[in-house]
Design an enzyme around this catalytic site. Structure first.
Site: not given
Length: 329
Positions: A178, A220
């Protein structure tokens, strides 16, 4: 040490991001979750935090829209009221349990306010424990601000994400990677695109150098958008800018992309996702890994009252269904 084959890791990553289902982020830290409870007039405690996360997980038929749930360490070690540990209950409900493993951010010296994410010390031992207790995947969040990101801060965070991802795969856990470019501020779409491009370029260079199996990760990222204080642009423009950056930096073998919401309203991020999902040029499945966009209204509806659990779950399910519909388009 739990080991999984490359095929098994890829299968889990695809399960998390395909079929129109997405990942529910319920991994707020104790401090953040306590603050959100208090804002709703709920006394913060380990029990209140457990009851709230249990409300989310046990919503009827949640698995129709949600493939995985990210938990923080406290919740991962707690039991539901019926005595089942959260990771075990999640699997029984058809949802893969995940765990947030970074320990937050600190200023990166000499970089004008840029941040570095901490948590690599002892990570291997922690991952071994989480795997033994049933974790299917993990999450590590690197944070970038449009105004403070530098090539060095991008490389430093990319290398940390790569070390984390390699350790996860070594322990049989799929890593969610992420790199979040924050949407706070008044920057324009081009500034977001430039910062996101810098971050993703550094991250994937580090992942490849570290020997991470790209078919066994979930990316992500943020959507490429103007800042929340800037003039908004249509969802189609967001989708086009986002695709352009992803297409430049994200290899086709990545198992799937699950977007964060980043503080955007639910309707907006669903519109962004729907527009991007409709672009058949993309080589990867796209879905959602939202937190606030799915749960804020449910928390407000519940407000700590046992009598409002069912109503709060209904609000959650409506938001999850809207996100899943956007991912399926």
């Amino acid at each position: 040490m739990t080991t999984l084959s490359a095929t098994a890791l890829a299968d889990i990553a695809r399960q998390l991001t395909s079929g129109g289902r997405g990942i529910l982020a319920a991994d707020e830290s104790i401090k953040t979750m306590s603050s959100r409870l208090e804002q709703e007039g709920i006394a913060a405690s380990a029990t209140a935090r457990r009851d709230y996360r249990a409300l989310l997980l046990t919503a009827a038929d949640l698995s129709q829209c949600i493939s995985g749930i990210i938990l923080c360490d406290e919740t991962f070690g707690q039991d539901l009221a019926d005595g089942r540990p959260f990771p075990i209950a999640a699997r029984e409900l058809g949802i893969l349990p995940g765990i947030k493993v970074d320990t937050g951010t600190s200023p990166l010296p000499g970089q004008g306010g840029a941040l570095i994410t901490e948590g690599l010390d002892g990570l291997g031992a922690r991952l071994a424990s989480y795997a033994q207790r049933g974790a299917a995947f993990a999450k590590w969040r690197a944070v970038f601000d449009v105004h403070t990101i530098t090539p060095y801060s991008a490389r430093a965070n990319g290398q940390a994400l790569a070390r984390y991802a390699a350790l996860c795969q070594q322990h049989g856990i799929v890593p969610i990677v992420e790199p979040e470019v924050l949407c706070t501020g008044d920057h324009d779409l081009a500034a977001s695109a430039a910062a996101t491009s810098l971050a993703l370029g550094a991250v994937f260079e580090a992942l490849v150098d570290a020997g991470v199996q790209l078919s066994g990760i979930v990316l992500k990222p943020n959507f490429v958008t103007p800042g929340l204080d800037a003039t908004p642009v249509p969802a189609a423009e967001v989708a086009a800018a986002t695709f352009a950056v992803l297409n430049e930096h994200v290899p086709a073998e990545v198992a799937g992309i699950a977007f964060l919401s980043g503080g955007h309203p639910t309707a907006n991020v669903c519109a962004f996702l729907s527009a991007l999902a409709a672009d058949d040029r993309r080589p990867w499945p796209v879905t959602f890994s939202f937190g606030r966009a799915l749960v804020s209204a449910a928390l407000h509806t519940w407000a700590g009252s046992p009598a409002e659990v069912t109503a709060a779950q209904g609000v959650l399910l409506d938001n999850c269904a809207a996100a899943a519909q956007a991912a399926a388009e």
